[in-house]
Scaffold this active site. Structure first.
Site, PDB file in Angstrom:
ATOM      1  N   GLY A 467       0.808  -1.212   0.000  1.00 58.16           N
ATOM      2  CA  GLY A 467       0.000   0.000   0.000  1.00 58.16           C
ATOM      3  C   GLY A 467       0.839   1.258   0.000  1.00 58.16           C
ATOM      4  N   GLU A 468       0.156   2.396  -0.117  1.00 57.45           N
ATOM      5  CA  GLU A 468       0.815   3.702  -0.119  1.00 57.45           C
ATOM      6  C   GLU A 468      -0.012   4.669   0.709  1.00 57.45           C
ATOM      7  OE1 GLU A 468       2.769   6.954  -3.240  1.00 57.45           O
ATOM      8  OE2 GLU A 468       1.566   5.272  -3.991  1.00 57.45           O
ATOM      9  N   LYS A 473       5.490   4.627   0.259  1.00 54.03           N
ATOM     10  CA  LYS A 473       5.090   3.283  -0.138  1.00 54.03           C
ATOM     11  C   LYS A 473       5.612   2.252   0.861  1.00 54.03           C
ATOM     12  CE  LYS A 473       5.081   4.284  -5.118  1.00 54.03           C
ATOM     13  NZ  LYS A 473       5.669   3.947  -6.445  1.00 54.03           N
ATOM     14  N   VAL A 474       4.837   1.174   0.994  1.00 51.97           N
ATOM     15  CA  VAL A 474       5.203   0.091   1.909  1.00 51.97           C
ATOM     16  C   VAL A 474       5.236  -1.212   1.112  1.00 51.97           C
ATOM     17  CG1 VAL A 474       4.672  -1.088   4.070  1.00 51.97           C
ATOM     18  CG2 VAL A 474       4.031   1.317   3.773  1.00 51.97           C
ATOM     19  N   ASP A 583       0.706   9.220  16.015  1.00 50.81           N
ATOM     20  CA  ASP A 583      -0.225   8.752  14.991  1.00 50.81           C
ATOM     21  C   ASP A 583      -0.874   7.436  15.418  1.00 50.81           C
ATOM     22  OD1 ASP A 583      -1.630   8.880  12.609  1.00 50.81           O
ATOM     23  OD2 ASP A 583      -0.072   7.853  11.466  1.00 50.81           O
TER      24      ASP A 583
END
Length: 726
Positions: A467-468, A473-474, A583
């Site tokens: 995902g991003e 990006k990961v 977060d």
């Protein structure tokens, strides 16, 4: 049969006994019985020794059988076996030490079962004979019909392959496969119209294409011969320098060198190493072939011990040092290295810090305590300042991070050993150093080029796009050096372009790496590769809490409180180091298969400078306004209690399946959060007790001074609440 081949002799590296000449024997003369070799078979329960005994006796061994370390010690004390075979999956340190103590000159082999013993014996003589006949007939037929290559080339390739295989300690099966491939290697050249004398002048792409076509043709030809033992013609994935070469890679290196000699290429050893650095030839195979080509070179520059658990790296370095005129010994672990040093001290030691049993630091410390001041150079996968300082303070002569340019390492070794630099050596070092830099630049990728299949640093191979988000990006990736799965989180160029932001990010990563707790994901390292900046992290099997909340809705109260307690305990470990997450949300909490949790992204969200005007905006892009504390929404300074508020929002959602504040859009929900306290969780889920209501509402106090003072006290209270509802 008089000339029966000794298969087990091939397995142990012993030459087969020559055939006795035919002669007339006087029947009145007593013929002495030939001396038989002894073998010790270590067969602990439940292994059955009977089939092994039969095999060894047929091969000319008198077999001694031991089923325990004690019985083995007794037998070894009263015998002198030339071979010890242990029927165990792995030969442990205790067993290895026992065999070395009582039978230092015996060859020791470990096999997990009967089939590997048979496989290591290569092949039955009849099958080998038939196969050799088919190979010779096929090769002779092709080469006699199309005479395009010099007669001596195949012989030279075969000789180099045999010597290189011996230098690499190939098994008998791999050595046999290498000989077959070498004998047939020139068949595709004979069938092709292309020349084969432009090895160094051709560009890299052309060489790779020609090598691929040649190997494909050779693979088809060998497959048609139906060899009675496996001949693997493909190369495994990953960095070649980190593994032992396959037989076909050794043959390709031998052929490359033979063609260079045939074409009278100047300095073929230098040209060979250039091709290895550019990826055209396996680097370990190249050094093995160069070792085979150096006839009778004297090792008179001192003895060096190479200590590394990575067989590929260990072989490459040992072979290169031997080719430079050093004599070398190798060890795969610290304890074996220490024993070797005590028996015969080397002139210098090159050691990895990460070793099984005894690590490199302990090895150096032990040597210094024993008064052995042998120069030791660390060549390590650990490149952090703490490891470097630790090694140097213990007395290391130098600390060099992997991967290192081999030419730089050789220069440093010469300086440590007080050697003078020859002009030719200096020129070669500079030439090969330049090739290495060029090769590294070719492998650099940009942020937009990232995709599954891409390799970074010839180490991290991207396998899956996870995902991003607002940060970047990961990817799930394979660390091919350490052979484990990791997560790569690559920063967007827009977030790393500012030097101040990047330095703040790196400082926070250094802090996050210090967090050690079962409920916190491990952050391994930070890398800068060209324009890419990325973090490597622990790869987890499971799913994030956000997905589980959508799938399951509200969690049972005991389960939600247990998850909350584990979360707060991990959060406390971070807060103890003054690391604030900033977060906290269900997306950043992973639920593992066993039900435990891991907190993600410590050091990632907080890498942004809170004084920047766009800080809150970036958080909004990530999608976390619903979990922000009032002080975050107002742009005020954040602290540990900010995380506690966000955790309260998440725990409220776990218990009720809904957020504490509702509204048509995020603006309405934010306004509600700043204006009033949330409804009690029990209003949405009547099963929730008043004690749990009070705990959650204290987490969500608008005034941070009214919240729980720290994460540890919140975790303790949650554990107490769990006891009351059981």
């Amino acid at each position: 049969m008089p000339d029966r081949r000794d298969r087990l002799g091939g397995m142990t590296g012993m030459p087969a006994a020559p055939a006795a000449p035919t002669e007339r024997i006087d029947p009145t003369v007593a013929v002495p019985r030939p001396v038989r070799r002894q073998a010790l078979l270590y067969a602990p329960p439940p292994a059955t020794p009977a089939p092994y005994i039969t095999l060894f006796e047929v091969e000319g061994f008198d077999v001694l059988v031991a089923n325990s370390p004690e019985s083995a010690a007794v037998l070894l004390a009263n015998s002198s076996p030339t071979l010890i075979v242990a029927l165990v999956p792995v030969l442990g340190d205790e067993l290895r030490d026992l065999f070395r103590k009582h039978a230092p000159n015996s060859e020791v082999r470990a096999f997990p079962g009967f089939l590997p013993v048979l496989e290591d014996a290569v092949v039955r003589p009849h099958d080998a004979f038939e196969f050799a006949i088919r190979s010779i007939v096929a090769t002779a037929g092709v080469l006699s019909a199309v005479r395009k290559t010099p007669r001596e080339r195949t012989v030279r390739i075969l000789q180099l392959t045999e010597k290189a295989a011996a230098a690499l300690h190939f098994t008998s099966a791999d050595a046999a496969a290498g000989r077959v491939i070498a004998a047939l290697y020139d068949v595709p050249h004979a069938l092709s119209n292309a020349g084969t004398t432009k090895t160094e002048q051709q560009n890299a792409e052309t060489r790779r294409n020609e090598r691929g076509v040649h190997r494909a043709m050779l693979t088809e030809f060998i497959a048609a011969l139906a060899a009675p033992f496996p001949i693997v013609m493909t190369s495994p994935p990953g960095d070649p320098a980190q593994r032992t070469p396959t037989p076909v890679e050794v043959v390709e290196a031998a052929a490359t060198y033979a063609i260079m000699v045939e074409a009278r290429v100047e300095q073929p050893d230098l040209a060979m190493r250039k091709l290895a650095l550019s990826g055209d030839v396996h680097p370990v195979a190249a050094e093995a072939v160069l070792s085979a080509a150096m006839k009778g070179h004297a090792a008179n520059r001192g003895r060096i011990l190479v200590v590394d658990s990575d067989a590929g790296a260990r072989n490459l370095l040992a072979l290169r040092l031997a080719n430079e005129g050093y004599s070398t010994d190798v060890a795969a672990d610290g304890r074996t290295a220490l024993e070797s040093i005590r028996r015969d001290p080397p002139a210098l030691i090159i050691s990895e810090t990460v070793l099984p049993g005894m690590d490199g630091f302990s090895l150096l410390d032990t040597l210094r305590r024993e008064g052995r001041h042998i120069p030791l150079v660390f060549l390590s996968a650990r490149n952090d300042a703490l490891s470097m300082n630790k090694g140097l303070l213990l007395g290391a002569a130098d600390f060099l991070p992997k991967p290192i340019n081999t030419e730089v390492l050789l220069v440093k070794l010469q300086k440590v050993m007080g050697e003078k630099f020859a002009a030719a050596d200096a020129s070669a070092r500079l030439t090969l150093s330049d090739v290495t830099r060029g090769g590294q630049e070719e492998t650099t990728v940009t942020y937009n080029q990232l995709a599954p299949g891409v390799s970074i640093l010839s180490r991290f191979k991207l396998e899956k796009d996870l995902g991003e988000g607002g940060m970047g990006k990961v990817f799930k990736a394979r660390d091919e050096r350490l052979e484990e799965d990791v997560v790569l989180k690559v920063m967007k160029d827009s977030l790393t372009g500012d030097a101040k932001t990047l330095e703040h990010f790196k400082r926070e990563i250094r802090l996050a790496r210090k967090i050690s707790h079962p409920a916190v994901v491990r952050i391994f390292d930070f890398f800068e590769v060209g324009s890419l900046k990325f973090v490597t992290m622990e790869f987890l099997q499971g799913t994030d809490l956000a997905h589980e909340i959508v799938r399951r809705g509200a969690f049972p109260t005991p389960v939600a409180l247990r998850i909350g307690a584990e979360f707060f305990e991990g959060l406390a470990a971070a807060h103890d180091l003054n690391v604030v997450h900033r977060d906290v949300k269900p997306h950043n909490v992973y639920l593992l298969a066993g039900g435990h949790v891991k907190i993600l992204d410590f050091g990632i969200a907080q890498g942004l400078d809170p004084q920047r005007p766009d800080h809150t905006m970036t958080q909004t892009v990530i999608g976390t306004p619903d979990y922000m504390s009032p002080e975050q929404l107002l742009g005020q300074k954040v602290d540990a209690r900010t995380d506690i508020y966000s955790a309260g929002v998440m725990l409220y959602e776990l218990l009720t399946g809904a957020l504490p504040f509702e509204g048509k859009d995020s603006t309405e929900r934010i306004t509600a959060r700043l204006d009033r306290a949330p409804d009690a969780p029990s209003k949405r889920a009547p099963r929730i007790s008043h004690e749990v209501d009070g705990f959650i509402l204290r987490l969500l106090a608008r005034n941070r001074d009214e919240r729980w003072p720290d994460a540890r006290s919140a975790a303790t209270e949650l554990r107490n609440l769990i006891k009351t509802i059981r």
